[in-house]
Design a protein around this motif. Structure first.
Motif, PDB file in Angstrom:
ATOM      1  N   LYS A 271     -22.470 -35.214  -6.733  1.00  0.00           N
ATOM      2  CA  LYS A 271     -22.608 -35.975  -5.495  1.00  0.00           C
ATOM      3  C   LYS A 271     -23.320 -37.293  -5.773  1.00  0.00           C
ATOM      4  N   ALA A 272     -22.949 -38.318  -5.009  1.00  0.00           N
ATOM      5  CA  ALA A 272     -23.565 -39.627  -5.172  1.00  0.00           C
ATOM      6  C   ALA A 272     -25.041 -39.559  -4.798  1.00  0.00           C
TER       7      ALA A 272
ATOM      8  N   ILE B 192     -30.187 -41.948   3.053  1.00  0.00           N
ATOM      9  CA  ILE B 192     -30.176 -40.659   3.751  1.00  0.00           C
ATOM     10  C   ILE B 192     -30.021 -40.817   5.251  1.00  0.00           C
ATOM     11  N   ILE B 193     -29.971 -42.062   5.761  1.00  0.00           N
ATOM     12  CA  ILE B 193     -29.918 -42.274   7.204  1.00  0.00           C
ATOM     13  C   ILE B 193     -28.577 -41.871   7.802  1.00  0.00           C
TER      14      ILE B 193
ATOM     15  N   LEU C 190     -23.099 -35.604   1.524  1.00  0.00           N
ATOM     16  CA  LEU C 190     -21.990 -36.348   0.941  1.00  0.00           C
ATOM     17  C   LEU C 190     -21.005 -35.419   0.247  1.00  0.00           C
ATOM     18  N   PRO C 191     -19.746 -35.844   0.124  1.00  0.00           N
ATOM     19  CA  PRO C 191     -18.755 -35.006  -0.565  1.00  0.00           C
ATOM     20  C   PRO C 191     -18.966 -35.014  -2.073  1.00  0.00           C
ATOM     21  N   VAL C 192     -18.378 -34.056  -2.724  1.00  0.00           N
ATOM     22  CA  VAL C 192     -18.397 -33.991  -4.190  1.00  0.00           C
ATOM     23  C   VAL C 192     -17.412 -35.019  -4.736  1.00  0.00           C
TER      24      VAL C 192
END
Length: 323
Positions: free
Chosen positions: A232-233, A238-239, A244-246
């Motif tokens: 993950k990125a 984090i807002i 997040l996707p892989v």
């Protein structure tokens, strides 16, 4: 005696499997309804591979079904050539599919090739009093990984291409009050463009036996480069309040050498032997998604995987040290 088969567990189990006990025509069990229906298994195959299962509609026996379904799941080709125990060549091609990726990215092509040359079969080394056996070899191959373990845990996320999912959280605070109101939150986005993580492996080695086979061993050099690592990125803020996707993100290299030696000797009726193994390996993060920094020593890129970071101790503090 009761016939038993494993349930076709899509999307709850990784793949279709089976076990039979004491019966010639085991029932087909489908996870959709749990009834003894071949149609349930066909629907499971269609869902898993996103293709029609016309090839197995008219199958009557379990063995026929398994042969066809096995072709749907993966294909493998292995070719071996040996000339006079002197020249050895082996090639392998794998074509594997995974439920974790969307159609179009579901299957991966993984070739491998290896070769060897037995020098002691050549005329210039045959019947050599010192060198009893000598072979040089080399191999290169690509393997794939479809598993993602979040946060280094033993758990595995699956169906990584699927759309968002929602979970019921502990709640939110609205206005100026301190009470919490229950609510749902997005767990994670899916990634329909996700594909296999790949690892290209090289190995070069020598196998030998000397002094009437008293001393034998092998020397190996290996190099591995992993690309499109499932991760993950870590550079997004984090807002956005979601997971997040892989992604296919990251490159890691690994190289090293290994030495194996064995001494085997007999004195009269007393035989003894000893083994020695020495290896050295070093890996390095070639690329990792991380926030750029002017202090490069804080970055994980360029360092080994799992490298600890900290401050060097300059000494003990004592009163008056400021002066």
């Amino acid at each position: 005696m009761k016939c038993y088969t494993e349930i076709c567990g899509f999307p709850y189990e990784r793949a279709v499997s089976y076990t039979t006990v004491g019966c010639n025509e085991p029932a087909f069990l489908g996870a959709i309804s749990g009834s003894n229906s071949k149609g349930n298994v066909l629907r499971c195959v269609e869902t898993l591979f996103h293709k029609k299962s016309d090839a197995i509609v008219n199958i009557k026996s379990f063995d026929e079904f398994y042969k066809v379904f096995e072709r749907e799941l993966y294909s493998d080709l292995d070719i071996v050539y040996d000339y006079d125990n002197k020249y050895l060549i082996e090639g392998n091609v794998g074509y594997n599919g995974s439920e974790n990726f969307a159609p179009g990215n579901r299957y991966g092509f993984f070739p491998a090739v290896s070769g060897g040359w037995v020098l002691t079969q050549e005329e210039f080394l045959k019947d050599n009093p010192v060198v009893n056996f000598l072979k040089i070899r080399a191999s290169y191959g690509i393997v794939g990984n479809d598993r993602y373990h979040p946060y280094g845990t033993g758990f595995m996320d699956r169906f990584l291409y699927l759309p968002n999912s929602y979970f019921i959280g502990s709640g939110y605070q609205f206005g100026t009050g301190t009470s919490w109101s229950p609510g749902a939150y997005e767990k994670s986005f899916g990634n329909s463009g996700l594909s296999w993580e790949k690892s290209a492996k090289q190995n070069y080695g020598i196998d030998f036996s000397l002094f009437n086979q008293k001393l034998s061993g092998s020397i190996d050099y290996f190099y591995e480069k992993r690309t499109d690592i499932l991760a993950k990125a870590s550079t997004d803020p984090i807002i956005h309040a979601m997971s997040l996707p892989v992604l296919n993100l990251g490159i890691v290299s690994n190289k090293g050498v290994e030495l194996n030696l064995k001494w085997n000797h007999k004195i009269n009726s007393f035989r003894y032997w000893t083994n020695l193994n020495v290896s050295y390996a070093k890996n390095k993060i070639v690329y990792q998604d991380e926030v750029p920094s002017e202090y490069t020593y804080t970055l994980k890129t360029g360092h080994p995987v799992g490298q600890p970071f900290g401050l060097k101790v300059r000494g003990f503090y004592y009163e008056g040290m400021e002066d």
